[in-house]
Design a protein around this motif. Sequence first.
Motif, PDB file in Angstrom:
ATOM      1  N   GLY A   1      48.547   4.946 -38.907  1.00 18.60           N
ATOM      2  CA  GLY A   1      47.781   5.611 -39.958  1.00 18.60           C
ATOM      3  C   GLY A   1      46.543   6.301 -39.428  1.00 18.60           C
ATOM      4  N   LEU A   2      45.814   5.632 -38.554  1.00 18.41           N
ATOM      5  CA  LEU A   2      44.620   6.231 -37.963  1.00 18.41           C
ATOM      6  C   LEU A   2      44.989   7.460 -37.135  1.00 18.41           C
ATOM      7  CD1 LEU A   2      41.584   6.183 -37.461  1.00 18.41           C
ATOM      8  CD2 LEU A   2      42.000   4.599 -35.565  1.00 18.41           C
ATOM      9  N   GLN A   3      46.041   7.344 -36.348  1.00 16.11           N
ATOM     10  CA  GLN A   3      46.489   8.481 -35.535  1.00 16.11           C
ATOM     11  C   GLN A   3      46.871   9.673 -36.413  1.00 16.11           C
ATOM     12  OE1 GLN A   3      49.609   7.541 -32.717  1.00 16.11           O
ATOM     13  NE2 GLN A   3      50.050   9.693 -32.362  1.00 16.11           N
ATOM     14  N   LEU A   4      47.641   9.416 -37.478  1.00 15.53           N
ATOM     15  CA  LEU A   4      48.034  10.501 -38.396  1.00 15.53           C
ATOM     16  C   LEU A   4      46.823  11.102 -39.101  1.00 15.53           C
ATOM     17  CD1 LEU A   4      51.346   9.443 -40.195  1.00 15.53           C
ATOM     18  CD2 LEU A   4      50.903  11.559 -38.945  1.00 15.53           C
ATOM     19  N   ALA A   5      45.887  10.250 -39.490  1.00 13.65           N
ATOM     20  CA  ALA A   5      44.688  10.751 -40.163  1.00 13.65           C
ATOM     21  C   ALA A   5      43.899  11.685 -39.252  1.00 13.65           C
ATOM     22  CB  ALA A   5      43.805   9.583 -40.615  1.00 13.65           C
ATOM     23  N   LEU A   6      43.753  11.314 -37.989  1.00 13.40           N
ATOM     24  CA  LEU A   6      43.019  12.146 -37.038  1.00 13.40           C
ATOM     25  C   LEU A   6      43.751  13.449 -36.731  1.00 13.40           C
ATOM     26  CD1 LEU A   6      41.803   9.330 -34.628  1.00 13.40           C
ATOM     27  CD2 LEU A   6      40.376  10.679 -36.199  1.00 13.40           C
ATOM     28  N   GLU A   7      45.074  13.405 -36.735  1.00 11.18           N
ATOM     29  CA  GLU A   7      45.874  14.600 -36.436  1.00 11.18           C
ATOM     30  C   GLU A   7      45.972  15.558 -37.616  1.00 11.18           C
ATOM     31  OE1 GLU A   7      49.702  13.133 -35.195  1.00 11.18           O
ATOM     32  OE2 GLU A   7      48.909  12.308 -33.321  1.00 11.18           O
ATOM     33  N   THR A   8      46.035  15.034 -38.838  1.00 14.34           N
ATOM     34  CA  THR A   8      46.340  15.875 -39.995  1.00 14.34           C
ATOM     35  C   THR A   8      45.196  16.067 -40.976  1.00 14.34           C
ATOM     36  OG1 THR A   8      47.175  14.011 -41.311  1.00 14.34           O
ATOM     37  CG2 THR A   8      48.771  15.171 -39.902  1.00 14.34           C
ATOM     38  N   ILE A   9      44.165  15.241 -40.908  1.00 16.29           N
ATOM     39  CA  ILE A   9      43.020  15.278 -41.826  1.00 16.29           C
ATOM     40  C   ILE A   9      43.505  15.353 -43.290  1.00 16.29           C
ATOM     41  CG2 ILE A   9      40.755  16.271 -42.321  1.00 16.29           C
ATOM     42  CD1 ILE A   9      41.108  15.471 -39.365  1.00 16.29           C
TER      43      ILE A   9
ATOM     44  N   MET B   1      46.825  -5.915 -45.911  1.00 13.92           N
ATOM     45  CA  MET B   1      47.451  -6.816 -44.945  1.00 13.92           C
ATOM     46  C   MET B   1      48.621  -6.123 -44.243  1.00 13.92           C
ATOM     47  SD  MET B   1      47.173 -10.465 -46.939  1.00 13.92           S
ATOM     48  CE  MET B   1      48.298 -10.029 -48.228  1.00 13.92           C
ATOM     49  N   MET B   2      48.392  -5.765 -42.970  1.00 12.95           N
ATOM     50  CA  MET B   2      49.400  -5.092 -42.151  1.00 12.95           C
ATOM     51  C   MET B   2      49.279  -5.592 -40.716  1.00 12.95           C
ATOM     52  SD  MET B   2      49.133  -1.103 -43.322  1.00 12.95           S
ATOM     53  CE  MET B   2      47.382  -0.992 -42.948  1.00 12.95           C
ATOM     54  N   PRO B   3      50.378  -5.489 -39.955  1.00 11.46           N
ATOM     55  CA  PRO B   3      50.301  -5.849 -38.535  1.00 11.46           C
ATOM     56  C   PRO B   3      49.558  -4.780 -37.731  1.00 11.46           C
ATOM     57  CG  PRO B   3      52.486  -5.014 -39.061  1.00 11.46           C
ATOM     58  CD  PRO B   3      51.723  -5.096 -40.363  1.00 11.46           C
ATOM     59  N   GLU B   4      49.154  -5.128 -36.544  1.00 13.84           N
ATOM     60  CA  GLU B   4      48.490  -4.262 -35.558  1.00 13.84           C
ATOM     61  C   GLU B   4      47.068  -3.885 -35.939  1.00 13.84           C
ATOM     62  OE1 GLU B   4      50.771  -1.278 -33.451  1.00 13.84           O
ATOM     63  OE2 GLU B   4      52.581  -2.036 -34.424  1.00 13.84           O
ATOM     64  N   MET B   5      46.875  -3.285 -37.118  1.00 18.17           N
ATOM     65  CA  MET B   5      45.533  -2.968 -37.619  1.00 18.17           C
ATOM     66  C   MET B   5      45.596  -3.083 -39.133  1.00 18.17           C
ATOM     67  SD  MET B   5      43.285   0.583 -37.492  1.00 18.17           S
ATOM     68  CE  MET B   5      43.191   0.707 -35.720  1.00 18.17           C
ATOM     69  N   ASP B   6      44.797  -3.969 -39.719  1.00 19.76           N
ATOM     70  CA  ASP B   6      44.865  -4.120 -41.175  1.00 19.76           C
ATOM     71  C   ASP B   6      44.089  -3.000 -41.867  1.00 19.76           C
ATOM     72  OD1 ASP B   6      42.125  -4.799 -41.259  1.00 19.76           O
ATOM     73  OD2 ASP B   6      42.513  -6.942 -41.371  1.00 19.76           O
ATOM     74  N   GLY B   7      44.197  -2.965 -43.180  1.00 22.37           N
ATOM     75  CA  GLY B   7      43.575  -1.899 -43.962  1.00 22.37           C
ATOM     76  C   GLY B   7      42.067  -1.893 -43.890  1.00 22.37           C
ATOM     77  N   PHE B   8      41.445  -3.082 -43.772  1.00 22.02           N
ATOM     78  CA  PHE B   8      39.990  -3.133 -43.642  1.00 22.02           C
ATOM     79  C   PHE B   8      39.547  -2.448 -42.350  1.00 22.02           C
ATOM     80  CE2 PHE B   8      40.373  -7.287 -46.144  1.00 22.02           C
ATOM     81  CZ  PHE B   8      40.042  -6.690 -47.350  1.00 22.02           C
ATOM     82  N   GLU B   9      40.216  -2.776 -41.259  1.00 19.99           N
ATOM     83  CA  GLU B   9      39.862  -2.168 -39.977  1.00 19.99           C
ATOM     84  C   GLU B   9      40.149  -0.675 -39.975  1.00 19.99           C
ATOM     85  OE1 GLU B   9      40.710  -2.589 -35.189  1.00 19.99           O
ATOM     86  OE2 GLU B   9      41.488  -4.147 -36.521  1.00 19.99           O
ATOM     87  N   LEU B  10      41.286  -0.282 -40.569  1.00 20.15           N
ATOM     88  CA  LEU B  10      41.609   1.142 -40.669  1.00 20.15           C
ATOM     89  C   LEU B  10      40.517   1.878 -41.434  1.00 20.15           C
ATOM     90  CD1 LEU B  10      43.436   3.660 -40.474  1.00 20.15           C
ATOM     91  CD2 LEU B  10      44.581   2.838 -42.554  1.00 20.15           C
ATOM     92  N   CYS B  11      40.124   1.342 -42.576  1.00 16.69           N
ATOM     93  CA  CYS B  11      39.079   1.966 -43.381  1.00 16.69           C
ATOM     94  C   CYS B  11      37.781   2.056 -42.592  1.00 16.69           C
ATOM     95  CB  CYS B  11      38.880   1.175 -44.668  1.00 16.69           C
ATOM     96  SG  CYS B  11      37.691   1.917 -45.804  1.00 16.69           S
ATOM     97  N   ASP B  12      37.420   0.995 -41.898  1.00 18.60           N
ATOM     98  CA  ASP B  12      36.215   0.986 -41.088  1.00 18.60           C
ATOM     99  C   ASP B  12      36.272   2.058 -39.996  1.00 18.60           C
ATOM    100  OD1 ASP B  12      33.644  -0.252 -40.498  1.00 18.60           O
ATOM    101  OD2 ASP B  12      34.610  -1.028 -38.683  1.00 18.60           O
ATOM    102  N   GLN B  13      37.415   2.170 -39.325  1.00 14.40           N
ATOM    103  CA  GLN B  13      37.582   3.184 -38.277  1.00 14.40           C
ATOM    104  C   GLN B  13      37.485   4.600 -38.856  1.00 14.40           C
ATOM    105  OE1 GLN B  13      38.192   2.850 -34.832  1.00 14.40           O
ATOM    106  NE2 GLN B  13      37.641   0.709 -35.136  1.00 14.40           N
ATOM    107  N   ILE B  14      38.091   4.807 -40.026  1.00 15.43           N
ATOM    108  CA  ILE B  14      38.039   6.118 -40.682  1.00 15.43           C
ATOM    109  C   ILE B  14      36.595   6.469 -41.025  1.00 15.43           C
ATOM    110  CG2 ILE B  14      38.634   7.342 -42.846  1.00 15.43           C
ATOM    111  CD1 ILE B  14      41.031   7.172 -40.973  1.00 15.43           C
ATOM    112  N   LYS B  15      35.890   5.548 -41.627  1.00 13.37           N
ATOM    113  CA  LYS B  15      34.531   5.825 -42.101  1.00 13.37           C
ATOM    114  C   LYS B  15      33.525   5.969 -40.967  1.00 13.37           C
ATOM    115  CE  LYS B  15      35.673   6.062 -46.366  1.00 13.37           C
ATOM    116  NZ  LYS B  15      35.584   7.316 -47.109  1.00 13.37           N
TER     117      LYS B  15
ATOM    118  N   ASN C   1      34.322   7.514 -38.044  1.00 15.37           N
ATOM    119  CA  ASN C   1      34.701   8.677 -37.250  1.00 15.37           C
ATOM    120  C   ASN C   1      34.262   9.942 -37.985  1.00 15.37           C
ATOM    121  OD1 ASN C   1      36.288  10.926 -36.226  1.00 15.37           O
ATOM    122  ND2 ASN C   1      37.438   9.382 -35.086  1.00 15.37           N
ATOM    123  N   GLU C   2      33.368  10.710 -37.380  1.00 16.48           N
ATOM    124  CA  GLU C   2      32.812  11.898 -38.028  1.00 16.48           C
ATOM    125  C   GLU C   2      33.888  12.895 -38.469  1.00 16.48           C
ATOM    126  OE1 GLU C   2      29.896  15.488 -36.726  1.00 16.48           O
ATOM    127  OE2 GLU C   2      29.281  13.460 -36.151  1.00 16.48           O
ATOM    128  N   LYS C   3      34.970  12.963 -37.734  1.00 15.49           N
ATOM    129  CA  LYS C   3      36.045  13.920 -38.040  1.00 15.49           C
ATOM    130  C   LYS C   3      36.728  13.612 -39.372  1.00 15.49           C
ATOM    131  CE  LYS C   3      40.253  15.859 -35.984  1.00 15.49           C
ATOM    132  NZ  LYS C   3      41.176  15.797 -34.841  1.00 15.49           N
TER     133      LYS C   3
END
Length: 152
Positions: A55-63, A72-86, A88-90
């Motif tokens: 999800g993070l990779q797609l978000a960075l590629e496609t905006i 609750m997800m494997p590898e990176m949960d939604g909380f961490e994904l949201c934190d990473q998104i928020k 990242n300036e892009k």
Amino acid sequence: MSLFLKKECRGAEVDPGGEEKLILIVEDHEQVRDYIKEHLVENYRVLEASNGVQGLQLALETIPDLIISDVMMPEMDGFELCDQIKQNEKVSHIPVILLTARAGDESRMEGWETGADDYLTKPFNARELNVRIRKLIEQREYLRMRFRKKVF
């Protein structure tokens, strides 16, 4: 009737500009992902990811214009994904809706603290999801227009 959404809905309004907005669904459960997509494809372009890393990779590629993520997800949960998104300036401007089966206050607080723009507990109403999506996108468009007017 599904376990994931309480009520079917096809009535979300299309963007007044006529351009279909891009929604990224990040959900590890394929049936849930398909069901959410089913309620969005009529009015939005939809991308899918099965975990937070993808999800993070797609978000960075496609905006995308908005991200819907399970918590609750494997590898990176939604909380961490949201934190990473928020952080990242892009992509930090992208609204994030977190979905979870955990209804407790602690879970919601963690979602808000990571910067989530909205938080829905499963099962949820498809019409409500569509309205929240539309309103978050409209708010971002309004802010973008106001910012452009003041800068130029």
